[in-house]
Design a protein around this motif. Structure first.
Motif, mmCIF file in Angstrom:
data_model
loop_
_atom_site.group_PDB
_atom_site.id
_atom_site.type_symbol
_atom_site.label_atom_id
_atom_site.label_comp_id
_atom_site.label_asym_id
_atom_site.label_seq_id
_atom_site.Cartn_x
_atom_site.Cartn_y
_atom_site.Cartn_z
ATOM 1 N N ALA A 67 39.536 -22.891 -32.534
ATOM 2 C CA ALA A 67 39.007 -21.567 -32.892
ATOM 3 C C ALA A 67 37.982 -21.687 -34.012
ATOM 4 C CB ALA A 67 40.144 -20.637 -33.308
ATOM 5 N N LEU A 68 38.272 -22.579 -34.950
ATOM 6 C CA LEU A 68 37.340 -22.811 -36.059
ATOM 7 C C LEU A 68 36.006 -23.327 -35.515
ATOM 8 C CD1 LEU A 68 37.655 -22.495 -39.090
ATOM 9 C CD2 LEU A 68 38.112 -24.922 -39.247
ATOM 10 N N PHE A 116 26.804 -13.217 -42.397
ATOM 11 C CA PHE A 116 27.900 -12.584 -41.680
ATOM 12 C C PHE A 116 28.926 -13.624 -41.244
ATOM 13 C CE2 PHE A 116 29.791 -11.696 -37.655
ATOM 14 C CZ PHE A 116 30.525 -10.586 -37.992
ATOM 15 N N ARG A 156 34.688 -22.691 -32.562
ATOM 16 C CA ARG A 156 33.943 -21.596 -31.949
ATOM 17 C C ARG A 156 33.353 -20.679 -33.016
ATOM 18 N NH1 ARG A 156 30.777 -21.204 -28.597
ATOM 19 N NH2 ARG A 156 32.065 -22.079 -26.956
ATOM 20 N N LEU A 157 34.109 -20.512 -34.101
ATOM 21 C CA LEU A 157 33.622 -19.675 -35.207
ATOM 22 C C LEU A 157 32.356 -20.282 -35.804
ATOM 23 C CD1 LEU A 157 33.966 -17.356 -37.107
ATOM 24 C CD2 LEU A 157 35.720 -18.573 -38.311
ATOM 25 N N PHE A 202 30.465 -14.850 -23.814
ATOM 26 C CA PHE A 202 31.372 -14.138 -24.712
ATOM 27 C C PHE A 202 32.536 -13.481 -23.967
ATOM 28 C CE2 PHE A 202 32.366 -9.875 -26.354
ATOM 29 C CZ PHE A 202 33.120 -10.266 -27.432
ATOM 30 N N ASP A 221 46.578 -14.417 -27.649
ATOM 31 C CA ASP A 221 47.024 -13.273 -28.428
ATOM 32 C C ASP A 221 48.208 -12.562 -27.813
ATOM 33 O OD1 ASP A 221 45.179 -13.804 -30.237
ATOM 34 O OD2 ASP A 221 43.852 -12.117 -29.829
ATOM 35 N N ILE A 250 36.002 -5.130 -29.994
ATOM 36 C CA ILE A 250 34.933 -6.137 -29.968
ATOM 37 C C ILE A 250 34.143 -6.026 -28.676
ATOM 38 C CG2 ILE A 250 34.393 -8.586 -30.050
ATOM 39 C CD1 ILE A 250 37.043 -9.010 -31.468
ATOM 40 N N MET A 307 33.053 -14.158 -42.169
ATOM 41 C CA MET A 307 34.151 -14.461 -41.234
ATOM 42 C C MET A 307 34.855 -15.751 -41.636
ATOM 43 S SD MET A 307 34.430 -12.344 -38.555
ATOM 44 C CE MET A 307 34.816 -11.293 -39.891
ATOM 45 N N ASP A 350 31.281 -13.498 -30.780
ATOM 46 C CA ASP A 350 32.102 -14.704 -30.645
ATOM 47 C C ASP A 350 32.804 -15.007 -31.954
ATOM 48 O OD1 ASP A 350 31.581 -15.763 -27.949
ATOM 49 O OD2 ASP A 350 29.513 -15.728 -28.641
ATOM 50 N N ARG A 351 32.077 -14.800 -33.028
ATOM 51 C CA ARG A 351 32.648 -15.137 -34.337
ATOM 52 C C ARG A 351 33.787 -14.192 -34.685
ATOM 53 N NH1 ARG A 351 26.951 -16.991 -36.553
ATOM 54 N NH2 ARG A 351 27.309 -19.190 -36.108
ATOM 55 N N VAL A 352 33.568 -12.891 -34.461
ATOM 56 C CA VAL A 352 34.652 -11.942 -34.738
ATOM 57 C C VAL A 352 35.864 -12.297 -33.898
ATOM 58 C CG1 VAL A 352 35.306 -9.534 -34.799
ATOM 59 C CG2 VAL A 352 32.952 -10.171 -35.158
ATOM 60 N N LEU A 353 35.609 -12.591 -32.620
ATOM 61 C CA LEU A 353 36.704 -12.906 -31.695
ATOM 62 C C LEU A 353 37.491 -14.107 -32.186
ATOM 63 C CD1 LEU A 353 37.865 -12.134 -28.895
ATOM 64 C CD2 LEU A 353 36.472 -13.959 -27.976
ATOM 65 N N SER A 354 36.788 -15.172 -32.580
ATOM 66 C CA SER A 354 37.538 -16.367 -32.964
ATOM 67 C C SER A 354 38.210 -16.183 -34.317
ATOM 68 C CB SER A 354 36.642 -17.604 -32.951
ATOM 69 O OG SER A 354 35.430 -17.351 -33.570
ATOM 70 N N ALA A 355 37.604 -15.403 -35.226
ATOM 71 C CA ALA A 355 38.293 -15.145 -36.499
ATOM 72 C C ALA A 355 39.571 -14.361 -36.251
ATOM 73 C CB ALA A 355 37.378 -14.369 -37.439
ATOM 74 N N ASN A 356 39.482 -13.400 -35.338
ATOM 75 C CA ASN A 356 40.647 -12.603 -34.970
ATOM 76 C C ASN A 356 41.741 -13.481 -34.374
ATOM 77 O OD1 ASN A 356 41.741 -10.063 -34.889
ATOM 78 N ND2 ASN A 356 41.259 -9.825 -32.727
ATOM 79 N N SER A 357 41.327 -14.359 -33.468
ATOM 80 C CA SER A 357 42.271 -15.257 -32.813
ATOM 81 C C SER A 357 42.889 -16.219 -33.829
ATOM 82 C CB SER A 357 41.525 -16.003 -31.722
ATOM 83 O OG SER A 357 42.317 -16.958 -31.136
ATOM 84 N N PHE A 358 42.065 -16.660 -34.778
ATOM 85 C CA PHE A 358 42.572 -17.525 -35.854
ATOM 86 C C PHE A 358 43.658 -16.797 -36.652
ATOM 87 C CE2 PHE A 358 42.560 -20.094 -39.624
ATOM 88 C CZ PHE A 358 42.202 -21.347 -39.173
ATOM 89 N N GLY A 359 43.456 -15.505 -36.878
ATOM 90 C CA GLY A 359 44.449 -14.717 -37.604
ATOM 91 C C GLY A 359 45.783 -14.690 -36.874
ATOM 92 N N LEU A 393 38.510 -20.772 -25.343
ATOM 93 C CA LEU A 393 37.630 -20.195 -26.363
ATOM 94 C C LEU A 393 36.442 -21.116 -26.628
ATOM 95 C CD1 LEU A 393 37.681 -17.688 -28.191
ATOM 96 C CD2 LEU A 393 38.797 -19.047 -29.920
ATOM 97 N N ILE A 394 36.680 -22.422 -26.548
ATOM 98 C CA ILE A 394 35.596 -23.380 -26.764
ATOM 99 C C ILE A 394 34.774 -23.584 -25.502
ATOM 100 C CG2 ILE A 394 35.234 -25.883 -26.966
ATOM 101 C CD1 ILE A 394 35.328 -24.770 -29.638
ATOM 102 N N LEU A 406 43.043 -17.238 -44.878
ATOM 103 C CA LEU A 406 44.219 -17.405 -44.012
ATOM 104 C C LEU A 406 44.832 -18.778 -44.203
ATOM 105 C CD1 LEU A 406 42.847 -15.943 -40.662
ATOM 106 C CD2 LEU A 406 44.818 -15.070 -41.840
ATOM 107 N N ARG A 431 35.109 -15.869 -22.793
ATOM 108 C CA ARG A 431 35.843 -16.399 -23.943
ATOM 109 C C ARG A 431 36.890 -15.404 -24.412
ATOM 110 N NH1 ARG A 431 30.469 -17.730 -26.620
ATOM 111 N NH2 ARG A 431 29.895 -19.511 -25.345
ATOM 112 N N VAL A 444 38.800 -16.772 -42.793
ATOM 113 C CA VAL A 444 39.594 -17.892 -42.290
ATOM 114 C C VAL A 444 40.078 -18.774 -43.444
ATOM 115 C CG1 VAL A 444 39.419 -20.040 -40.993
ATOM 116 C CG2 VAL A 444 38.598 -17.922 -40.007
#
Lengths: 94, 118, 330
Positions: A16-17, C29, A19-20, B34, B45, B87, C33, A28-37, B28-29, C40, B37, C37
């Motif tokens: 995930a990192l 931005f 992809r971020l 988008f 999730d 999103i 993000m 994509d970045r929001v999505l992967s940060a969310n998934s990381f959470g 995801l990778i 976290l 992914r 992380v």
């Protein structure tokens, strides 16, 4: 078994990192940060069981509750370009 | 004996959850654009997270820990799809086109500028 | 190598990678993000190091508020970091020298987890031995924070108070309210509105739990204040700043900023009047333990009040401005 789950979560977090970092779009970045959470929530939970003291789930609970505030803020910011209410005529995207 | 069954059940759940989490992260990778992914991240999730939490619940038995795990699962159940929906909605409104077979390359993520024009 | 060590190393590697990525990227931005992380991972690391109360604070701040405030800052400034115009050799040398000095300094430090380290043999044994008889709560961290080290915590709350006042002073000078604008809320986001409505209640409840459960588990006023503020901020984000201001007017929030510190200092003053030292809560109740309980509860509440109010009013101050950006900047 907890160790294996832990390893899987750590591997998933590094992907995930990746992809971020790569992007390419901000979504994509929001999505992967969310998934990381989500993965961190699970990681902290599994970590408690691994060390035999599963009493610290409050932190996971906290993330599960308010991690989406960041996401909402990001999306509001990019749709309206402000976190407040007032949007100029150019920012109206209806 | 019952301890063995509990362990076996929880291990099966944890293993399945871990597998789904890794598969989701790989997607995801590896996925091309988008929206696909997002589809992959959804696996992590929802089913991945819930299976792992369920496995932990089986381990914890009837205790406060299980109640907290249930709450975590319930809140993730609400928040994850909501943020994913938000999103996707934002991406679509901003003009990020999904990549479809008829127009190869047209929907490439890079075709739309970041936070691009409507 | 034990599993604990491997997890520690893995998490530290994550921190390093995230920090490197933050350095490399120029799109601010993405940096926001990545710093979410980073927070976290730090929280996970702190949980793993058994610093649960600290991890809780990191989680409370990093999960939402810091992202929101950094975005608010981006809205007022720029979305891209400017490329450096001068040579970066000198900064690099300075950083290397400082880093070398710091690493050299750690050589003199006791080994990680050493039972003979000064921190373990100074006052910590006294706190561990006496908390049960003197204060009578299971969470020693709270006992140390609110009672034994009450002065330090009063100082911290005052720092937060001062920082909040500073932000308000700075931003109030630049409030712009251009003409021809209209109020825009997230009206069409039905899913968001419904889920937010469902979640605000549990978030507030959880904040109260964290606030008043601090005697028994991780938590306390700092964490609870942030969580409380998060609930108001998400309300403001989804239902509009105007509506949030109707529910909690900015004037009231600014008043509460001072009330929290006043409550904390006032509790100390009361013990003064009873002929004890400042912030010695023993006189507040029938016996020492009851007095300590009441005192800790009150000062933690004061902390929570100030933290929540500072966060909400900072958010009001940031998001109440209309960022002077045109389409071409984006």
């Amino acid at each position: 078994m907890f160790t294996a789950t832990m390893a899987a979560l750590l591997a998933a977090m590094i992907l995930a990192l990746g992809r971020l970092y790569l992007g390419p779009t901000l979504y994509d970045r929001v999505l992967s940060a969310n998934s990381f959470g989500t993965k961190t929530v699970l990681l902290i939970g599994v970590m408690g069981f691994l060390t035999g003291r599963p009493d610290f789930l409050d932190i996971s609970l906290l993330y599960a509750l308010i991690n989406f505030i960041g996401t909402i803020a990001v999306l509001k910011f990019f749709r309206y370009r402000t976190l407040g209410d007032r949007v100029g005529p150019s920012g109206d995207r209806q | 004996m019952s301890a063995l069954i509990t362990d076996a059940v929880s291990w099966a759940l944890l293993a399945a959850g871990s597998l789904l989490v890794v598969v989701g992260a790989l997607g995801l990778i590896r996925m091309p654009d988008f929206y696909t992914r997002m589809h992959a991240a959804g696996i992590t999730d929802t089913l991945g997270a819930d299976l792992i939490l369920l496995g932990l619940m089986v381990q914890a038995g009837f205790s406060l820990v299980t109640v907290k795990l249930l709450l975590i699962a319930a809140f993730l159940f609400f928040t994850s799809p909501t943020s994913t929906h938000a999103i996707a909605n934002a991406a679509l409104t901003a003009g990020l086109k999904p990549r479809v077979a008829e127009s190869p390359g047209a929907g490439k993520g890079s075709a739309a500028p970041e936070g691009g024009e409507p | 190598m034990s599993i604990e060590a491997i997890i520690n190393i893995a998490l530290f590697v994550f921190l390093g990678l995230t920090a490197f990525a933050i350095l490399k990227l120029r799109a601010l931005f993405a940096v926001v993000m990545l710093s979410a992380v980073f927070s976290l991972v730090s929280a996970a690391l702190l949980v793993h190091l058994d610093a649960v109360d600290v991890a809780f604070t990191e989680a409370a701040v990093g999960a939402g508020i810091s992202t929101v405030l950094m975005l608010a800052t981006l809205a007022l400034t720029s979305r891209h970091e400017k490329a450096p115009t001068r040579s970066q050799a000198l900064p690099l040398i300075v950083v290397f020298l400082t880093g070398f000095a710091l690493v050299y300094g750690t050589l003199d430090m006791p080994r990680f987890g050493d039972p003979q380290a000064p921190i373990q043999v100074h006052v910590a044994p006294k706190y561990i031995a006496d908390t049960q008889s003197e204060i009578g709560i299971p969470n020693i961290v709270t006992a140390v924070l609110a009672s034994y080290r009450g002065f330090d915590t009063l100082g911290e709350v005052t720092v937060i108070f001062t920082a909040g006042i500073g932000v308000l002073l700075l931003l109030a000078a630049f409030i712009r309210e251009p003409e021809g604008l209209r109020v825009q809320t997230m009206d069409h986001h039905l899913v968001l509105r419904v889920v937010t409505k469902v979640l605000i209640g549990p978030i507030l409840l959880f904040a109260l739990y964290v606030q008043f459960h601090a005697d028994y588990g991780p938590g306390g006023g700092f964490q609870a204040g942030i969580i409380f503020a998060s609930a108001f901020i998400i309300y403001a984000l989804v239902f509009g700043l105007e509506n949030a201001r109707k529910a909690v007017p900015g004037r009231a929030v600014r008043l509460l900023v001072a009330c929290g510190v006043l409550l904390y200092g006032g509790v100390g003053f009361v013990s003064f009047l009873f002929g004890k030292n400042y912030l010695n809560y023993s006189v507040l109740g029938a016996d020492q333990v009851a007095g300590q309980h009441l005192g800790i509860l009150l000062v933690e509440f004061g902390v929570g009040l100030t933290v929540a109010a500072v966060m909400v009013s900072t958010f009001y101050a940031f998001s109440g401005q209309n960022p002077p950006i045109g389409d071409e900047d984006w």
